[in-house]
Write an enzyme that holds these catalytic residues in place. Structure first.
Site, PDB file in Angstrom:
ATOM      1  N   GLU A   1       0.809  -1.223   0.000  1.00 14.41           N
ATOM      2  CA  GLU A   1       0.000   0.000   0.000  1.00 14.41           C
ATOM      3  C   GLU A   1       0.842   1.274   0.000  1.00 14.41           C
ATOM      4  O   GLU A   1       0.382   2.316   0.452  1.00 14.41           O
ATOM      5  CB  GLU A   1      -0.947  -0.015   1.195  1.00 14.41           C
ATOM      6  CG  GLU A   1      -2.006  -1.086   1.055  1.00 14.41           C
ATOM      7  CD  GLU A   1      -3.191  -0.792   1.936  1.00 14.41           C
ATOM      8  OE1 GLU A   1      -4.225  -0.384   1.398  1.00 14.41           O
ATOM      9  OE2 GLU A   1      -3.064  -0.955   3.157  1.00 14.41           O
TER      10      GLU A   1
ATOM     11  N   HIS B   1      -0.736   5.644   7.496  1.00 18.28           N
ATOM     12  CA  HIS B   1      -1.888   4.779   7.208  1.00 18.28           C
ATOM     13  C   HIS B   1      -1.972   3.692   8.269  1.00 18.28           C
ATOM     14  O   HIS B   1      -0.952   3.117   8.655  1.00 18.28           O
ATOM     15  CB  HIS B   1      -1.751   4.138   5.826  1.00 18.28           C
ATOM     16  CG  HIS B   1      -2.738   3.032   5.607  1.00 18.28           C
ATOM     17  ND1 HIS B   1      -4.094   3.243   5.603  1.00 18.28           N
ATOM     18  CD2 HIS B   1      -2.568   1.689   5.432  1.00 18.28           C
ATOM     19  CE1 HIS B   1      -4.720   2.096   5.405  1.00 18.28           C
ATOM     20  NE2 HIS B   1      -3.814   1.132   5.310  1.00 18.28           N
TER      21      HIS B   1
ATOM     22  N   HIS C   1      -5.125   1.011  10.706  1.00 21.78           N
ATOM     23  CA  HIS C   1      -6.448   0.384  10.776  1.00 21.78           C
ATOM     24  C   HIS C   1      -7.021   0.439  12.196  1.00 21.78           C
ATOM     25  O   HIS C   1      -7.744  -0.466  12.595  1.00 21.78           O
ATOM     26  CB  HIS C   1      -6.357  -1.088  10.352  1.00 21.78           C
ATOM     27  CG  HIS C   1      -5.544  -1.344   9.127  1.00 21.78           C
ATOM     28  ND1 HIS C   1      -4.618  -2.348   9.043  1.00 21.78           N
ATOM     29  CD2 HIS C   1      -5.515  -0.716   7.931  1.00 21.78           C
ATOM     30  CE1 HIS C   1      -4.042  -2.343   7.842  1.00 21.78           C
ATOM     31  NE2 HIS C   1      -4.563  -1.352   7.142  1.00 21.78           N
TER      32      HIS C   1
ATOM     33  N   HIS D   1     -11.672  -0.510   5.924  1.00 20.47           N
ATOM     34  CA  HIS D   1     -10.226  -0.671   5.878  1.00 20.47           C
ATOM     35  C   HIS D   1      -9.528   0.118   6.996  1.00 20.47           C
ATOM     36  O   HIS D   1      -8.978  -0.480   7.907  1.00 20.47           O
ATOM     37  CB  HIS D   1      -9.733  -0.221   4.492  1.00 20.47           C
ATOM     38  CG  HIS D   1      -8.278  -0.471   4.258  1.00 20.47           C
ATOM     39  ND1 HIS D   1      -7.722  -0.558   3.008  1.00 20.47           N
ATOM     40  CD2 HIS D   1      -7.247  -0.616   5.116  1.00 20.47           C
ATOM     41  CE1 HIS D   1      -6.421  -0.771   3.115  1.00 20.47           C
ATOM     42  NE2 HIS D   1      -6.107  -0.800   4.383  1.00 20.47           N
TER      43      HIS D   1
HETATM   44 ZN   LIG Z   1      -4.199  -0.840   5.075  1.00 25.11          ZN
END
Ligand SMILES: [Zn+2]
Length: 264
Positions: free
Chosen positions: A104, A123, A125, A196
């Site tokens: 990612e 980033h 979760h 996500h």
């Molecule tokens: Zn992710």
């Protein structure tokens, strides 16, 4: 004939191989600071429950705005300077680095490519955040610490951008999806990713970490408050004013979080 071969080899070598991350750190104090801060931020984000085995943080190269640094594919808590890879704005590893990269990395290249005002992207979760990407309930600032959320975080719906099949693996795994995520973020600094997680941006690593930690706390507080009744959010004016005041003080929590991980 032999001389021609040698000079061609030299040309090819100099063309593809810029200085390694280590060499750039030795030559440029700002690069050294950025990479070392990036490693520390990885550990802080894990310690603050913003990431777990998954999740990552990048920083734009202070010596070259068209490249950025991001760890190879390892858990944030164990990232070391040697793990840092330099990428171009298409998510391609530079300096001939063939180590496994995060799938990612296009989250980072997409936002950094489209937002010259952002130098660091995170980033993850974190579970308190997730419901706000699922329900249509907006994640909005309930206190001054997360005032940067402004009038509410946008939600990235990957189904709207996936071609030809809307049923994806949920990963932002291409430059096109990185662009779509950045478009959804617009001019804001936080975007929810339905089913996500989230992506955060800021002009510095410290501010990106600060915003991430407090966006997650905001999500927890907002969820609790909503169980009790009508929630009073910061007005747009309160959000703008308190964002300016609180983000002048981010050195203080950074010091606390740094000491914690250095003493472990
Ligand atoms: Zn992710």
């Amino acid at each position: 004939m032999k001389r021609t071969f040698i000079s061609l080899t030299f040309l090819v070598a100099t063309h593809v191989s810029a200085a390694s991350v280590q060499e750039q750190m030795e030559q440029n104090a700002a690069v050294k600071t950025a990479v070392e801060e990036l490693v520390l931020a990885n550990h802080i984000l894990y310690d603050q429950n913003a990431v777990d085995g998954y999740g990552h943080i990048s920083v734009r190269n202070p010596a070259n705005p068209n490249t950025f640094f991001l760890a190879r594919s390892v858990a944030p808590s164990v990232v070391k300077v040697d793990d840092i890879i330099e990428f171009d704005m298409n998510g391609k590893a530079l300096n001939g680095d063939t180590r496994t990269a995060y799938g990612e990395r296009f989250i980072h290249s997409g936002i950094l490519r489209n937002r010259p005002d952002i130098n660091s992207v995170i980033h993850g979760h974190a579970s308190p955040i997730l419901p706000y990407g699922l329900t249509g309930t907006a994640l909005k600032p309930v206190y001054h610490m997360s005032a940067f959320l402004g009038e509410g975080a946008p939600v990235f719906e990957i189904r709207n951008f996936a071609k030809p099949n809307p049923d994806t693996d949920m990963f932002v795994s291409s430059s096109d999806l990185g662009d779509a995520l950045s478009q959804t973020m617009g001019l804001q600094y936080f975007v929810l990713m339905r089913g996500h997680g989230y992506a955060t941006g800021a002009d510095s690593i410290k501010k990106a970490v600060f915003r991430t930690v407090y966006a997650i706390q905001n999500a927890s507080i907002q969820s609790e408050a909503m169980k009790m009744g009508q929630v009073q959010y910061l007005t747009p004016g309160e959000a703008a004013n308190s964002k300016e005041t609180i983000e002048k003080t981010i050195g203080r929590p950074w010091q606390l979080w740094s000491e914690r991980v250095k003493n472990q």
